[in-house]
Design a protein around this motif. Structure first.
Motif, mmCIF file in Angstrom:
data_model
loop_
_atom_site.group_PDB
_atom_site.id
_atom_site.type_symbol
_atom_site.label_atom_id
_atom_site.label_comp_id
_atom_site.label_asym_id
_atom_site.label_seq_id
_atom_site.Cartn_x
_atom_site.Cartn_y
_atom_site.Cartn_z
ATOM 1 N N ALA A 79 0.816 -1.220 0.000
ATOM 2 C CA ALA A 79 0.000 0.000 0.000
ATOM 3 C C ALA A 79 0.845 1.265 0.000
ATOM 4 O O ALA A 79 0.522 2.247 -0.678
ATOM 5 C CB ALA A 79 -0.955 -0.006 1.191
ATOM 6 N N VAL A 80 1.937 1.273 0.760
ATOM 7 C CA VAL A 80 2.771 2.474 0.841
ATOM 8 C C VAL A 80 3.399 2.794 -0.512
ATOM 9 O O VAL A 80 3.552 3.971 -0.880
ATOM 10 C CB VAL A 80 3.859 2.308 1.929
ATOM 11 N N TYR A 81 3.721 1.750 -1.290
ATOM 12 C CA TYR A 81 4.315 1.986 -2.607
ATOM 13 C C TYR A 81 3.256 2.418 -3.628
ATOM 14 O O TYR A 81 3.548 3.213 -4.531
ATOM 15 C CB TYR A 81 5.055 0.731 -3.087
ATOM 16 N N PHE A 82 2.039 1.914 -3.475
ATOM 17 C CA PHE A 82 0.941 2.419 -4.300
ATOM 18 C C PHE A 82 0.741 3.915 -4.040
ATOM 19 O O PHE A 82 0.534 4.699 -4.966
ATOM 20 C CB PHE A 82 -0.359 1.669 -3.993
ATOM 21 N N LEU A 83 0.798 4.295 -2.763
ATOM 22 C CA LEU A 83 0.618 5.699 -2.406
ATOM 23 C C LEU A 83 1.749 6.561 -2.965
ATOM 24 O O LEU A 83 1.504 7.643 -3.521
ATOM 25 C CB LEU A 83 0.544 5.848 -0.888
ATOM 26 N N LEU A 84 2.996 6.089 -2.812
ATOM 27 C CA LEU A 84 4.134 6.844 -3.347
ATOM 28 C C LEU A 84 4.021 7.010 -4.861
ATOM 29 O O LEU A 84 4.266 8.099 -5.390
ATOM 30 C CB LEU A 84 5.441 6.135 -2.994
ATOM 31 N N ALA A 85 3.654 5.936 -5.545
ATOM 32 C CA ALA A 85 3.497 6.015 -6.997
ATOM 33 C C ALA A 85 2.377 6.981 -7.365
ATOM 34 O O ALA A 85 2.473 7.711 -8.361
ATOM 35 C CB ALA A 85 3.212 4.629 -7.568
ATOM 36 N N GLY A 86 1.324 6.989 -6.563
ATOM 37 C CA GLY A 86 0.222 7.910 -6.822
ATOM 38 C C GLY A 86 0.625 9.361 -6.639
ATOM 39 O O GLY A 86 0.312 10.214 -7.475
ATOM 40 N N LEU A 87 1.334 9.633 -5.557
ATOM 41 C CA LEU A 87 1.736 11.011 -5.263
ATOM 42 C C LEU A 87 2.795 11.510 -6.247
ATOM 43 O O LEU A 87 2.661 12.601 -6.819
ATOM 44 C CB LEU A 87 2.280 11.105 -3.839
ATOM 45 N N LEU A 88 3.852 10.709 -6.441
ATOM 46 C CA LEU A 88 4.998 11.149 -7.236
ATOM 47 C C LEU A 88 4.752 11.035 -8.732
ATOM 48 O O LEU A 88 5.253 11.859 -9.504
ATOM 49 C CB LEU A 88 6.238 10.334 -6.860
ATOM 50 N N GLY A 89 4.000 10.015 -9.134
ATOM 51 C CA GLY A 89 3.819 9.780 -10.556
ATOM 52 C C GLY A 89 2.544 10.334 -11.141
ATOM 53 O O GLY A 89 2.382 10.350 -12.368
ATOM 54 N N ASN A 90 1.619 10.813 -10.283
ATOM 55 C CA ASN A 90 0.330 11.258 -10.803
ATOM 56 C C ASN A 90 -0.181 12.540 -10.154
ATOM 57 O O ASN A 90 -0.366 13.549 -10.837
ATOM 58 C CB ASN A 90 -0.703 10.129 -10.627
ATOM 59 N N LEU A 91 -0.431 12.517 -8.844
ATOM 60 C CA LEU A 91 -1.099 13.647 -8.207
ATOM 61 C C LEU A 91 -0.275 14.931 -8.269
ATOM 62 O O LEU A 91 -0.741 15.959 -8.786
ATOM 63 C CB LEU A 91 -1.418 13.303 -6.746
ATOM 64 N N LEU A 92 0.944 14.901 -7.735
ATOM 65 C CA LEU A 92 1.769 16.114 -7.723
ATOM 66 C C LEU A 92 2.112 16.589 -9.135
ATOM 67 O O LEU A 92 2.009 17.793 -9.415
ATOM 68 C CB LEU A 92 3.030 15.881 -6.886
ATOM 69 N N PRO A 93 2.501 15.688 -10.068
ATOM 70 C CA PRO A 93 2.737 16.164 -11.438
ATOM 71 C C PRO A 93 1.494 16.771 -12.092
ATOM 72 O O PRO A 93 1.616 17.717 -12.880
ATOM 73 C CB PRO A 93 3.183 14.891 -12.172
ATOM 74 N N ALA A 94 0.318 16.247 -11.783
ATOM 75 C CA ALA A 94 -0.905 16.817 -12.361
ATOM 76 C C ALA A 94 -1.060 18.281 -11.949
ATOM 77 O O ALA A 94 -1.426 19.133 -12.770
ATOM 78 C CB ALA A 94 -2.122 16.010 -11.906
ATOM 79 N N TYR A 95 -0.780 18.574 -10.687
ATOM 80 C CA TYR A 95 -0.836 19.960 -10.223
ATOM 81 C C TYR A 95 0.272 20.804 -10.842
ATOM 82 O O TYR A 95 0.054 21.943 -11.267
ATOM 83 C CB TYR A 95 -0.753 20.013 -8.700
#
Length: 303
Positions: A79-95
């Motif tokens: 789960a922690v790696y899913f979260l990291l991938a979500g934050l670093l690879g999707n959420l923050l870059p989208a912003y």
């Protein structure tokens, strides 16, 4: 845009269906290359934080039914790696891409996006014990020289466009994410579609929280709000969801080297959209993009 490794390690020696492979490659270039103009059009009504949130929340809604059906297959210990991938690879870059798009031409954003493989290599060497060859080192230097030209390029001479650094920051995060994904989210025994779904489940609620804490609902009453909303939703469903599924399928059908050639096509599509939208593309832009792509070629070239 980003590229992600799949759980498949099979590299076909010959294309089994070349027409489909090249069709997928062209389709991906079209989708990811169009993402930058979609950001620009979404920003006509919504602010950067709202555009980024709509993008991620739309992808979350797309994946939600599939995730619910297959939830028992998900390795919760990752789960922690899913979260990291979500934050670093999707959420923050989208912003970051949304903030960049508010002041930076979409063609320039698309060209700067090509620095992702360079950061992937650097992060891999610094933190994941990967090796950098002399040729790759030259490619990295050339890539960043080209990026510097794009950052400094202006119609009336050279000046620093600070918004370009939002794109550079996003591609750095992509580079970190790709290395984390390769090391911790491969070989899990589940397909890449479910991995991607799990990643978006960790960040979709965050994006929704940000979105509905703003004046998003009030802005829906503005003229052209529906059109801008559709553009932002397309960013999520096409650019952040379907495109990743297509890319993973492309790697499974061919090699990662061939699949990565989409990197060279994205800036072309982005610049074409920019020209059609009346953006001023000058010689320094073409020069910078060309140098970046030469650098990326050297980084990706097989020994």
């Amino acid at each position: 845009m980003k590229t992600t490794l799949t759980t498949s390690t099979t590299v076909p020696t010959k294309l089994q269906n070349p027409l489909l492979v090249w069709g997928l490659l062209a389709l991906l270039a079209g989708i990811w290359g169009s993402s930058f103009i979609l950001v620009k059009k979404s920003l006509t009504v919504f602010d950067p934080a709202q555009v980024g949130s709509i993008r991620i929340f739309s992808a979350f809604c797309f994946f939600l039914p599939f995730f619910i059906i297959n939830i028992k297959k998900i390795p919760l210990n990752k789960a922690v790696y899913f979260l990291l991938a979500g934050l670093l690879g999707n959420l923050l870059p989208a912003y970051l891409f949304s903030f960049a798009g508010s002041k930076l031409d979409s063609g320039v954003s698309g060209a700067l996006n090509s620095t992702t493989p360079l950061f992937t290599l650097i992060v891999g060497a610094l933190f994941f014990s990967n090796k950098i060859t002399q040729r790759q080192g030259i490619g990295i230097v050339l890539g960043f020289v080209g990026a510097l030209l794009l950052i400094l390029a202006g119609a009336t001479g050279f000046h620093v466009n600070g918004y370009a650094f939002f794109v550079i920051a996003a591609t750095l995060l992509y580079g970190i994410n790709l290395n984390i994904t390769k090391k911790y989210l491969t070989g899990l025994g589940i397909d890449s579609f479910l991995i991607t779904s799990s990643i978006f489940m960790t960040i979709g609620p965050v994006a929704a929280g940000v979105l509905f804490s703003t004046d998003f609902v009030a802005k829906l009453q503005q003229p052209n709000a529906l059109q801008a909303l559709i553009f932002a939703m397309l960013l999520g469903v096409l650019g952040s969801a379907i495109a990743m599924v297509l890319f993973n399928r492309l790697i499974q059908m061919t090699s990662a080297v061939l699949a990565s050639s989409v990197t060279y096509l994205i800036p072309i599509v982005a610049i074409l959209w920019g020209v059609l939208d009346g953006e001023a593309i000058i010689f320094q832009h073409y020069l910078g993009m060309s140098i970046i792509l030469i650098g990326v070629y050297l980084v990706n070239k097989s020994n």
